[in-house]
Design a protein around this motif. Structure first.
Motif, PDB file in Angstrom:
ATOM      1  N   TRP A  42      10.165  34.681  98.166  1.00 40.45           N
ATOM      2  CA  TRP A  42      10.387  35.767  97.214  1.00 40.45           C
ATOM      3  C   TRP A  42      11.783  36.370  97.391  1.00 40.45           C
ATOM      4  O   TRP A  42      12.516  36.560  96.423  1.00 40.45           O
ATOM      5  N   TYR A  52      18.238  40.898  89.638  1.00 34.87           N
ATOM      6  CA  TYR A  52      18.107  41.818  90.764  1.00 34.87           C
ATOM      7  C   TYR A  52      19.446  41.961  91.473  1.00 34.87           C
ATOM      8  O   TYR A  52      20.251  41.031  91.493  1.00 34.87           O
ATOM      9  N   GLU A  71      16.324  46.434  89.978  1.00 36.10           N
ATOM     10  CA  GLU A  71      15.750  45.467  89.054  1.00 36.10           C
ATOM     11  C   GLU A  71      16.414  45.711  87.705  1.00 36.10           C
ATOM     12  O   GLU A  71      16.331  46.807  87.155  1.00 36.10           O
ATOM     13  N   ASN A  80      14.929  51.005  93.869  1.00 35.12           N
ATOM     14  CA  ASN A  80      13.978  51.240  94.954  1.00 35.12           C
ATOM     15  C   ASN A  80      14.767  51.288  96.251  1.00 35.12           C
ATOM     16  O   ASN A  80      15.666  50.465  96.459  1.00 35.12           O
ATOM     17  N   TYR A 117      10.953  55.287  90.155  1.00 38.75           N
ATOM     18  CA  TYR A 117       9.521  55.600  90.139  1.00 38.75           C
ATOM     19  C   TYR A 117       9.140  56.045  91.537  1.00 38.75           C
ATOM     20  O   TYR A 117       9.281  55.280  92.492  1.00 38.75           O
ATOM     21  N   GLU A 141       2.530  55.020  84.773  1.00 43.32           N
ATOM     22  CA  GLU A 141       1.914  54.021  85.641  1.00 43.32           C
ATOM     23  C   GLU A 141       2.977  52.986  85.980  1.00 43.32           C
ATOM     24  O   GLU A 141       3.690  52.485  85.097  1.00 43.32           O
ATOM     25  N   TYR A 142       3.114  52.693  87.249  1.00 43.68           N
ATOM     26  CA  TYR A 142       4.091  51.722  87.722  1.00 43.68           C
ATOM     27  C   TYR A 142       3.436  50.940  88.845  1.00 43.68           C
ATOM     28  O   TYR A 142       2.971  51.529  89.824  1.00 43.68           O
ATOM     29  N   LYS A 143       3.352  49.634  88.665  1.00 46.28           N
ATOM     30  CA  LYS A 143       2.725  48.755  89.650  1.00 46.28           C
ATOM     31  C   LYS A 143       1.307  49.211  89.990  1.00 46.28           C
ATOM     32  O   LYS A 143       0.899  49.216  91.143  1.00 46.28           O
ATOM     33  N   GLY A 144       0.591  49.649  88.978  1.00 46.00           N
ATOM     34  CA  GLY A 144      -0.818  49.983  89.127  1.00 46.00           C
ATOM     35  C   GLY A 144      -1.125  51.376  89.638  1.00 46.00           C
ATOM     36  O   GLY A 144      -2.288  51.734  89.777  1.00 46.00           O
ATOM     37  N   HIS A 147       3.098  57.216  89.044  1.00 43.34           N
ATOM     38  CA  HIS A 147       4.355  57.622  89.680  1.00 43.34           C
ATOM     39  C   HIS A 147       5.039  58.677  88.824  1.00 43.34           C
ATOM     40  O   HIS A 147       4.828  58.756  87.620  1.00 43.34           O
TER      41      HIS A 147
END
Length: 155
Positions: A42, A52, A71, A80, A117, A141-144, A147
């Motif tokens: 990854w 990225y 990103e 991040n 986020y 909602e961010y990555k489930g 935030h």
């Protein structure tokens, strides 16, 4: 004193050991080797991808202190920041954010907005992002997970 440089393949192990290893041990017991291989693949992808931008945070001795990830999507980016535990609470996050944004926007001049986020309980991050001019926009909602969305419009 903190330094920032582009992340390279040699940083992948430090990112794993200092940022992800405890999470892997907790949530993937007995699968550490498999997760390490996934992690390497990854991060090699992230480092090479034009979608990225990753920056490694070090001290003057090149010791790993964390990293910053952007990103990229057209004219905006999501930032991040990840710091090793020993660096948290030292009031350096805003300096790292500012420094990484300067480097990132210098190389990506088409970016006009940066999003952050942040989980509501992460008061240190909220304070750091506000200090460099990010403004609360909404709950998203961010990555489930829900935030707080902070936005910085670039001049």
């Amino acid at each position: 004193m903190i330094f920032l440089r582009g992340t390279v393949d040699g940083d992948i192990e430090s990112i794993y050991k200092n940022i992800h290893a405890q999470y892997i041990k907790k949530y993937y017991p007995g699968k550490e080797k498999e997760q390490w291989e996934n992690h390497k693949r990854w991060y090699k992808f992230l480092i090479k991808s034009p979608s990225y931008a990753l920056y490694t945070v070090t001290n003057k001795d090149e010791e790993f202190l964390g990293y910053v990830k952007f990103e990229i999507d057209e004219e905006f980016a999501i930032i991040n920041i990840f710091l090793i535990e020993e660096m948290r609470g030292k009031n350096i996050s805003s300096d790292i954010i500012r420094l990484s944004m300067e480097e990132f926007t210098f190389k990506n001049s088409k970016i006009s907005v940066i999003f952050a986020y942040i989980l509501e309980e992460n008061t240190a991050s909220i304070k750091a992002f506000k200090k460099v001019g990010f403004v609360f926009d909404s709950l998203e909602e961010y990555k489930g997970l829900e935030h707080m969305l902070f936005i910085k419009t670039l001049d």
